[in-house]
Design an enzyme around this catalytic site. Structure first.
Site, short mmCIF file in Angstrom:
data_model
loop_
_atom_site.label_atom_id
_atom_site.label_comp_id
_atom_site.label_asym_id
_atom_site.label_seq_id
_atom_site.Cartn_x
_atom_site.Cartn_y
_atom_site.Cartn_z
N GLU A 75 0.85 -1.20 0.00
CA GLU A 75 0.00 0.00 0.00
C GLU A 75 0.89 1.24 0.00
OE1 GLU A 75 -2.14 -0.93 3.55
OE2 GLU A 75 -2.93 -2.75 2.63
N LEU A 121 -5.93 -1.97 -1.16
CA LEU A 121 -5.76 -2.01 0.30
C LEU A 121 -6.28 -3.37 0.81
CD1 LEU A 121 -6.89 1.01 2.51
CD2 LEU A 121 -6.32 -1.25 3.38
N ALA A 122 -5.42 -4.36 0.74
CA ALA A 122 -5.86 -5.73 1.04
C ALA A 122 -4.63 -6.55 1.42
CB ALA A 122 -6.56 -6.33 -0.18
N GLU A 123 -4.41 -6.71 2.72
CA GLU A 123 -3.16 -7.32 3.18
C GLU A 123 -3.06 -8.80 2.82
OE1 GLU A 123 -5.01 -5.21 4.92
OE2 GLU A 123 -3.64 -3.53 5.22
N GLN A 148 1.99 -2.05 5.76
CA GLN A 148 2.21 -0.66 6.16
C GLN A 148 2.41 -0.48 7.67
OE1 GLN A 148 -0.94 2.41 5.09
NE2 GLN A 148 0.57 2.68 3.45
N PHE A 149 1.61 -1.15 8.44
CA PHE A 149 1.74 -1.13 9.90
C PHE A 149 1.53 -2.55 10.41
CE2 PHE A 149 0.49 3.18 8.92
CZ PHE A 149 1.27 3.95 9.77
N ASP A 181 0.13 -3.43 12.94
CA ASP A 181 -1.24 -3.50 13.46
C ASP A 181 -2.24 -4.01 12.41
OD1 ASP A 181 -0.72 -1.35 15.95
OD2 ASP A 181 0.46 -1.05 14.15
N ILE A 193 -1.46 -6.34 9.99
CA ILE A 193 -0.95 -7.56 9.35
C ILE A 193 -1.97 -8.70 9.44
CG2 ILE A 193 0.21 -8.60 11.38
CD1 ILE A 193 2.61 -9.14 9.44
N PRO A 198 -5.14 -9.35 8.59
CA PRO A 198 -5.85 -9.96 7.45
C PRO A 198 -4.96 -10.92 6.64
CG PRO A 198 -6.24 -7.59 7.50
CD PRO A 198 -5.18 -7.88 8.52
N HIS A 202 -1.38 1.88 15.86
CA HIS A 202 -0.15 2.22 15.13
C HIS A 202 1.07 1.95 16.00
CE1 HIS A 202 -3.26 4.55 13.05
NE2 HIS A 202 -2.51 4.40 11.99
#
Ligand code: TPP
Ligand code: MG
Length: 739
Positions: free
Chosen positions: A424, A467-469, A491-492, A494, A496, A498, A539
């Site tokens: 992302e 936007l789809a982990e 990205q974070f 927090d 991870i 998914p 975060h």
């Protein structure tokens, strides 16, 4: 595009004679072969059910009712050329692609020679590298995103054929162990059940395939039930075709999947569309499930007889048999003969499989990690380049961790064209024309660590994803299976979660469950940690022990810029999946800045660093606690003369037990410190090992300092109270030294 419904009428050639009559392109010989495969598939199920009842095998999943569509797909696609992500009902497909009944029985008995897994996976979990049937797992739907990544991998190699070249021998490099093949017009097949289409990953995969116009055929084998849950409870409106019809770039087919001729026609059209590069295809095949979901299920508990009898009218075995008789392709004698041949073949296969040896218990640890390249070995131990002092003799300013991560990514991308970076916001600018016209400078990640890479290496190699982990990790896994080296970003930390199914049940286990048939050495870079003043709950999380608990996954957590550079390079060049944790607070910290250590600098995994030598007390830590513990140790030495030996683990799996043991044996006191919540955290394992293996050496209990067992709060006063501070570390060290 409108959905095509196949009329299962025969297609006649122009002159229409009996001999040259084609059935949607299939010859009479192919139809006899199709029946042989359908019948074989069903009879393997029946044999397995019997074997299970006799307790000679341990589980059974049947492909009954799904044989028509499976055989059709197998006839329309090419084994060893196209790629396959089947699911457990695809026995007939696998037979059509060339898997032997004997191989299937070997999996049932859990034999050492089971080519899919060497006795590690249940039956019907297909894996045949030479045929391009990629190892399958049990979570419904986790194969779909990987199929998308597989198609992306094939397309990438077609566009960058030099990327498939092997590196100069001698260097430690995962590429030496990956046999890359690709075709310009290959297709990736993925199948799933109607119930599985409810999984979020299915929709993420459909979206990614449509966005990328990728040559993937999604085949939904709709038998109307997911165990006991009927389709109208599963799928809004009861038709998955209707729900997906709005996806752009797709070719859609809806077909009676119990009819092999109609199914072949549908698959042929879908395959042509994909091969020609128009985009993905969706085949919705209506099939039946004549047996219960599995041997553990009794469908009479939720399906009345009348419904089951209605299904039986469409059974692909009898249906195809009747078709052959009606068309005069085989007479009754011919059918009997064929069936007898199949029975004889299966009898031999069963007898042989029952004689097969089980795997040796000593083999259990084989292939958790790469057997070819050990990232803890000396091959990854290289010296940092010492920079020349400038003419004025002044030492240049050290580089931050952020700088050196970016530089390492850039160096490696230059060296290895198989590296692709996505996630992302990682690109400079998705609307490339803005960059070209120099209207914008570009973003390159929310922390700017990938800034400039898209500009330098192009959109094929650095790109933004939806936007789809789960999709980020799942696609990366599929690409890496093909030989690419995805270095993806979450990205974070927090966010991870998914991707957890992909990490825990796929990425980390693919090599082991396929008995080294497949591997997927992906690097996942993740911004982690707190001490941010304002990061709050979502975060600031740590949680590394959740990942060190996963066999097959390397976990790295550097505390300074030189280590980050050296360990990231090892992560990229090694042959295992790596979770690379980057502490946000350390990205631009003045602590731990260093000169550029050069384009080949590597640190082996599992080698700790003694940050501060001492004799009185050992402190074991990593990440952002390192500078805080150092501060506390220096104060303790200054004020009380206590000499703390401070160990920065740097790598959490593997971890450096030897350095810990040597230090604790010398100091006889150990404190484990970490930023994550105290209970069941990473330090619990270290403390337990010390207590277990160094008990005789200890003069004091093993202590831990960590976060309170609560989430990280927004207000800095609360954050300070929650996360371990230098003073907490100081007090714990002092108390332990005085014990
Ligand atoms: C993620 C996940 N959830 C639950 C299960 C348990 N499970 C196995 S098969 C199945 C039903 C699948 O139904 P469907 O997708 O329609 O395939 P079918 O078996 O009908 O062919 C369930 C719930 C699982 N394997 N994976
Ligand atoms: Mg189903």
């Amino acid at each position: 595009m409108a959905t095509t419904k196949t009329d299962p009428k025969l297609a006649l050639t122009a002159n229409g004679t009996k001999k040259s009559k084609l059935y949607e392109g299939l010859t009479r010989e192919q139809l006899i072969q199709a029946y042989r495969l359908i019948y074989t598939s069903r009879r393997i199920d029946d044999r397995e059910i019997l074997l299970k009842r006799q307790q000679k095998i341990y589980f059974q999943m049947s492909g009954a009712g799904h044989e028509g569509i499976g055989v059709a797909a197998g006839l329309a696609l090419k084994a060893g050329y196209d790629w396959f992500y089947p699911y457990y009902r695809d026995r007939a497909l696998c037979l059509a692609l060339g898997v032997k009944p004997y191989d299937m029985f070997l999996q049932g008995v859990g034999a050492a020679d089971d080519p899919s897994s060497g006795g590690r996976q249940m039956p019907s979990h297909w894996s045949y590298p030479a045929l391009h049937i990629v190892t399958q797992s049990s979570p419904t739907g986790s194969q779909i995103l990987q199929a998308v990544g597989c198609a992306e991998g094939g397309r990438y190699f077609a566009r960058h054929p030099k990327a498939a070249d092997l590196p100069a021998s001698g260097s430690a490099d995962y590429r030496q162990f990956k046999n890359v093949t690709f075709q310009g017009d290959e297709v990736t097949y993925v199948s799933l059940g109607d119930g599985t289409s409810s999984e979020g990953e299915f929709w993420e995969a459909m979206n990614a395939a449509a966005l990328g116009k990728l040559p993937v055929i999604f085949c939904v084998e709709d038998n109307g039930y997911a165990i006991s849950v009927p389709v109208e409870v599963q799928t809004a409106g009861g038709s998955i075709s209707r729900l997906v019809s709005g996806f752009p770039n797709f070719h859609f087919e809806e077909v009676d999947g119990t009819d092999p001729v109609a199914s072949y026609a549908a698959f042929s059209r879908a395959t042509r569309y994909c091969r020609e590069g128009h985009g993905p295809a969706f085949v919705h095949a209506h099939v039946i499930r004549p047996y219960s979901h599995s041997l553990s299920d009794d469908e009479r508990l939720y399906r009345p007889d009348a419904e089951r009898e209605r299904d039986a009218q469409r059974d692909p075995v009898t249906r195809t048999q009747m078709f052959l008789l009606r068309e005069g392709i085989l007479d009754e004698k011919g059918i009997n003969q064929l069936e007898k041949e199949v029975e004889a073949e299966l009898q031999i296969a069963v007898d042989r499989a029952l004689e097969a040896l089980p795997p040796a218990p000593e083999s259990i640890m084989n292939f958790v990690y790469s057997p070819d390249l050990d990232p803890a070995s000396l091959a990854f131990d290289t010296q940092a380049v010492v920079p020349e002092l400038p003419a004025d003799g002044k030492k240049p300013a050290g580089k931050t961790m952020a700088d050196l991560i970016t530089t390492t990514l850039r160096d490696e991308m230059k060296r290895d064209e198989r590296i692709v970076i996505f996630g992302e916001d990682v690109a400079d600018c998705s609307r490339e024309e803005y960059l070209k016209r120099k209207l914008v400078k570009g973003k390159g990640g929310v922390f700017k660590l990938t800034f400039g890479l898209q500009n330098e290496f192009g959109n094929d190699r650095v790109f933004n994803t939806p936007l789809a982990e789960a999709a980020i990790v799942g696609r990366a896994t599929g690409m890496a299976t093909r030989g690419l080296k995805p270095v993806v970003e979450i990205q974070f930390f927090d966010y991870i979660w998914p991707a957890m199914m992909q990490i825990r049940d796929e990425l980390s286990v693919i090599r082991w469950r396929s008995n080294n048939g497949f591997s997927c050495p992906v690097v996942i870079r993740v911004a982690i940690g707190g001490y941010l003043t304002g990061g709050a709950i979502y975060h600031s999380q740590c949680g590394e022990s959740v990942f060190t608990h996963i066999p097959g996954l390397r976990v790295v957590f550097p505390s300074n810029s030189q280590d980050a550079a050296g360990l990231l390079r090892t992560a990229i060049r090694c042959d295992d999946p790596v979770l690379f944790l980057e502490h946000k607070r350390l990205y631009r910290e003045s602590f731990g800045r260093a000169a550029y250590p050069g384009p080949d600098y590597m640190i082996p995994f599992g080698k700790a660093k003694i940050v501060h030598p001492g004799t009185d007390l050992t402190v074991i830590t990593y990440g952002a606690v390192v500078p805080r513990a150092l501060q506390a140790a220096q104060k303790l030495e200054r004020e009380q003369g206590v000499k703390v030996e401070l160990i920065d683990l740097r790598c959490l799996n593997p971890f450096d037990w030897d350095t810990i043991a040597a230090s604790v044996s010398k100091t006889n006191r150990a404190l484990v410190a970490y930023e994550d919540t105290l209970s069941w955290g990473y330090g619990a394992e270290i403390a337990a090992r010390i207590a277990d293996q160094l008990f005789d050496q200890l003069d004091a209990p093993v202590r831990r300092v960590a976060a309170k067992d609560v989430f990280v709060a927004y207000q800095p006063i609360l954050e300070d109270a929650i996360l371990p501070q230098p003073n907490d570390l100081f007090l714990a060290m002092k108390e332990l030294a005085e014990y």
